[in-house]
Design a protein around this motif. Structure first.
Motif, PDB file in Angstrom:
ATOM      1  N   VAL A  85       0.858  -1.184   0.000  1.00  0.00           N
ATOM      2  CA  VAL A  85       0.000   0.000   0.000  1.00  0.00           C
ATOM      3  C   VAL A  85       0.895   1.236   0.000  1.00  0.00           C
ATOM      4  CG1 VAL A  85      -0.210   0.121   2.504  1.00  0.00           C
ATOM      5  CG2 VAL A  85      -2.064   0.996   1.108  1.00  0.00           C
ATOM      6  N   CYS A  86       0.350   2.334  -0.411  1.00  0.00           N
ATOM      7  CA  CYS A  86       1.131   3.563  -0.557  1.00  0.00           C
ATOM      8  C   CYS A  86       1.354   4.235   0.804  1.00  0.00           C
ATOM      9  CB  CYS A  86       0.415   4.512  -1.517  1.00  0.00           C
ATOM     10  SG  CYS A  86       1.399   5.951  -1.914  1.00  0.00           S
ATOM     11  N   VAL A  87       2.378   3.740   1.522  1.00  0.00           N
ATOM     12  CA  VAL A  87       2.823   4.378   2.762  1.00  0.00           C
ATOM     13  C   VAL A  87       4.326   4.574   2.633  1.00  0.00           C
ATOM     14  CG1 VAL A  87       0.993   3.431   4.232  1.00  0.00           C
ATOM     15  CG2 VAL A  87       3.127   2.172   3.970  1.00  0.00           C
ATOM     16  N   PRO A  88       4.881   5.534   3.346  1.00  0.00           N
ATOM     17  CA  PRO A  88       6.315   5.789   3.210  1.00  0.00           C
ATOM     18  C   PRO A  88       7.163   4.672   3.805  1.00  0.00           C
ATOM     19  CG  PRO A  88       5.355   7.236   4.871  1.00  0.00           C
ATOM     20  CD  PRO A  88       4.227   6.488   4.244  1.00  0.00           C
ATOM     21  N   THR A  89       8.313   4.454   3.210  1.00  0.00           N
ATOM     22  CA  THR A  89       9.278   3.512   3.760  1.00  0.00           C
ATOM     23  C   THR A  89      10.097   4.235   4.826  1.00  0.00           C
ATOM     24  OG1 THR A  89      10.882   4.068   2.058  1.00  0.00           O
ATOM     25  CG2 THR A  89       9.448   2.176   1.619  1.00  0.00           C
ATOM     26  N   ARG A  90      10.810   3.459   5.604  1.00  0.00           N
ATOM     27  CA  ARG A  90      11.679   4.009   6.639  1.00  0.00           C
ATOM     28  C   ARG A  90      13.068   3.395   6.482  1.00  0.00           C
ATOM     29  NH1 ARG A  90       8.353   7.582   6.966  1.00  0.00           N
ATOM     30  NH2 ARG A  90       6.862   7.800   8.663  1.00  0.00           N
ATOM     31  N   LYS A  91      14.081   4.155   6.852  1.00  0.00           N
ATOM     32  CA  LYS A  91      15.458   3.672   6.782  1.00  0.00           C
ATOM     33  C   LYS A  91      15.765   2.806   7.997  1.00  0.00           C
ATOM     34  CE  LYS A  91      17.532   7.488   4.250  1.00  0.00           C
ATOM     35  NZ  LYS A  91      18.576   8.511   4.266  1.00  0.00           N
ATOM     36  N   LEU A  92      16.613   1.801   7.773  1.00  0.00           N
ATOM     37  CA  LEU A  92      17.113   1.024   8.894  1.00  0.00           C
ATOM     38  C   LEU A  92      18.037   1.920   9.719  1.00  0.00           C
ATOM     39  CD1 LEU A  92      17.890  -2.361   7.120  1.00  0.00           C
ATOM     40  CD2 LEU A  92      15.926  -1.807   8.551  1.00  0.00           C
ATOM     41  N   VAL A  93      18.076   1.676  11.019  1.00  0.00           N
ATOM     42  CA  VAL A  93      18.848   2.512  11.935  1.00  0.00           C
ATOM     43  C   VAL A  93      20.065   1.731  12.423  1.00  0.00           C
ATOM     44  CG1 VAL A  93      18.774   3.731  14.152  1.00  0.00           C
ATOM     45  CG2 VAL A  93      16.762   3.732  12.670  1.00  0.00           C
ATOM     46  N   THR A  94      21.208   2.381  12.406  1.00  0.00           N
ATOM     47  CA  THR A  94      22.427   1.764  12.919  1.00  0.00           C
ATOM     48  C   THR A  94      22.773   2.391  14.271  1.00  0.00           C
ATOM     49  OG1 THR A  94      23.904   3.398  11.925  1.00  0.00           O
ATOM     50  CG2 THR A  94      23.318   1.474  10.560  1.00  0.00           C
ATOM     51  N   PRO A  95      23.541   1.690  15.082  1.00  0.00           N
ATOM     52  CA  PRO A  95      23.987   2.283  16.349  1.00  0.00           C
ATOM     53  C   PRO A  95      24.749   3.596  16.123  1.00  0.00           C
ATOM     54  CG  PRO A  95      24.341  -0.072  16.409  1.00  0.00           C
ATOM     55  CD  PRO A  95      23.914   0.274  15.004  1.00  0.00           C
ATOM     56  N   ASP A  96      25.534   3.659  15.042  1.00  0.00           N
ATOM     57  CA  ASP A  96      26.267   4.897  14.744  1.00  0.00           C
ATOM     58  C   ASP A  96      25.307   6.062  14.521  1.00  0.00           C
ATOM     59  OD1 ASP A  96      28.754   3.723  14.957  1.00  0.00           O
ATOM     60  OD2 ASP A  96      28.956   3.373  12.802  1.00  0.00           O
ATOM     61  N   MET A  97      24.185   5.805  13.888  1.00  0.00           N
ATOM     62  CA  MET A  97      23.199   6.869  13.657  1.00  0.00           C
ATOM     63  C   MET A  97      22.678   7.405  14.989  1.00  0.00           C
ATOM     64  SD  MET A  97      21.185   5.093  10.483  1.00  0.00           S
ATOM     65  CE  MET A  97      19.970   6.357  10.128  1.00  0.00           C
ATOM     66  N   VAL A  98      22.436   6.500  15.937  1.00  0.00           N
ATOM     67  CA  VAL A  98      21.950   6.913  17.260  1.00  0.00           C
ATOM     68  C   VAL A  98      23.031   7.721  17.964  1.00  0.00           C
ATOM     69  CG1 VAL A  98      21.104   6.130  19.507  1.00  0.00           C
ATOM     70  CG2 VAL A  98      20.384   4.938  17.419  1.00  0.00           C
ATOM     71  N   HIS A  99      24.269   7.225  17.938  1.00  0.00           N
ATOM     72  CA  HIS A  99      25.380   7.950  18.576  1.00  0.00           C
ATOM     73  C   HIS A  99      25.538   9.347  17.973  1.00  0.00           C
ATOM     74  CE1 HIS A  99      27.110   4.935  21.230  1.00  0.00           C
ATOM     75  NE2 HIS A  99      27.000   4.033  20.262  1.00  0.00           N
ATOM     76  N   GLU A 100      25.505   9.435  16.659  1.00  0.00           N
ATOM     77  CA  GLU A 100      25.649  10.731  15.994  1.00  0.00           C
ATOM     78  C   GLU A 100      24.529  11.681  16.386  1.00  0.00           C
ATOM     79  OE1 GLU A 100      26.068  10.191  11.759  1.00  0.00           O
ATOM     80  OE2 GLU A 100      27.745   8.807  12.035  1.00  0.00           O
ATOM     81  N   TYR A 101      23.313  11.174  16.468  1.00  0.00           N
ATOM     82  CA  TYR A 101      22.185  12.026  16.858  1.00  0.00           C
ATOM     83  C   TYR A 101      22.364  12.525  18.292  1.00  0.00           C
ATOM     84  CZ  TYR A 101      17.584  13.731  18.025  1.00  0.00           C
ATOM     85  OH  TYR A 101      16.553  14.526  18.449  1.00  0.00           O
ATOM     86  N   VAL A 102      22.766  11.632  19.190  1.00  0.00           N
ATOM     87  CA  VAL A 102      22.946  12.029  20.592  1.00  0.00           C
ATOM     88  C   VAL A 102      24.021  13.103  20.705  1.00  0.00           C
ATOM     89  CG1 VAL A 102      23.743  11.195  22.845  1.00  0.00           C
ATOM     90  CG2 VAL A 102      22.045   9.878  21.549  1.00  0.00           C
ATOM     91  N   LEU A 103      25.060  13.024  19.895  1.00  0.00           N
ATOM     92  CA  LEU A 103      26.107  14.050  19.925  1.00  0.00           C
ATOM     93  C   LEU A 103      25.567  15.426  19.538  1.00  0.00           C
ATOM     94  CD1 LEU A 103      29.177  12.161  18.417  1.00  0.00           C
ATOM     95  CD2 LEU A 103      28.825  12.860  20.796  1.00  0.00           C
ATOM     96  N   THR A 104      24.555  15.458  18.672  1.00  0.00           N
ATOM     97  CA  THR A 104      23.977  16.752  18.267  1.00  0.00           C
ATOM     98  C   THR A 104      23.138  17.364  19.383  1.00  0.00           C
ATOM     99  OG1 THR A 104      21.925  15.858  17.321  1.00  0.00           O
ATOM    100  CG2 THR A 104      23.857  16.003  15.861  1.00  0.00           C
ATOM    101  N   LEU A 105      22.771  16.557  20.390  1.00  0.00           N
ATOM    102  CA  LEU A 105      21.948  17.048  21.486  1.00  0.00           C
ATOM    103  C   LEU A 105      22.769  17.729  22.564  1.00  0.00           C
ATOM    104  CD1 LEU A 105      19.573  13.966  21.924  1.00  0.00           C
ATOM    105  CD2 LEU A 105      19.141  16.059  20.642  1.00  0.00           C
ATOM    106  N   LYS A 106      24.083  17.530  22.525  1.00  0.00           N
ATOM    107  CA  LYS A 106      24.943  18.091  23.590  1.00  0.00           C
ATOM    108  C   LYS A 106      25.337  19.511  23.299  1.00  0.00           C
ATOM    109  CE  LYS A 106      26.643  13.658  25.044  1.00  0.00           C
ATOM    110  NZ  LYS A 106      27.747  12.788  25.301  1.00  0.00           N
TER     111      LYS A 106
END
Length: 85
Positions: free
Chosen positions: A64-85
């Motif tokens: 059905v026509c719904v958006p796909t999502r990207k798989l998440v890696t631990p590095d992606m989480v680490h990089e995001y957390v670094l942007t919060l500091k």
């Protein structure tokens, strides 16, 4: 009458798939939030649950026509957390 019934059944099936997508997407966001919190605390975390749900979403997107999502890696989480500091 049968055309109307067929259209109604089709609409119900489509609606269920959209509802399933919304529930899966919400669950994915919750798992991402959990991973972010664990990472911020310096604790071990896994992206396994996130990616399991992501795969379910992407499988649904093939039907059905719904958006796909990207798989998440631990590095992606680490990089995001670094942007919060």
């Amino acid at each position: 009458m049968s055309v109307h019934k067929a259209l109604t059944e089709h609409a119900k099936k489509q609606n269920k798939k959209f509802t399933d997508f919304l529930a899966l997407d919400q669950r994915r966001e919750e798992f991402i939030s959990e991973a972010i919190e664990l990472c911020k605390q310096g604790k071990d975390f896994s992206t396994e649950k996130i990616n399991y749900v992501t795969n379910q979403i992407n499988n649904l997107a093939e039907q059905v026509c719904v958006p796909t999502r990207k798989l998440v890696t631990p590095d992606m989480v680490h990089e995001y957390v670094l942007t919060l500091k």
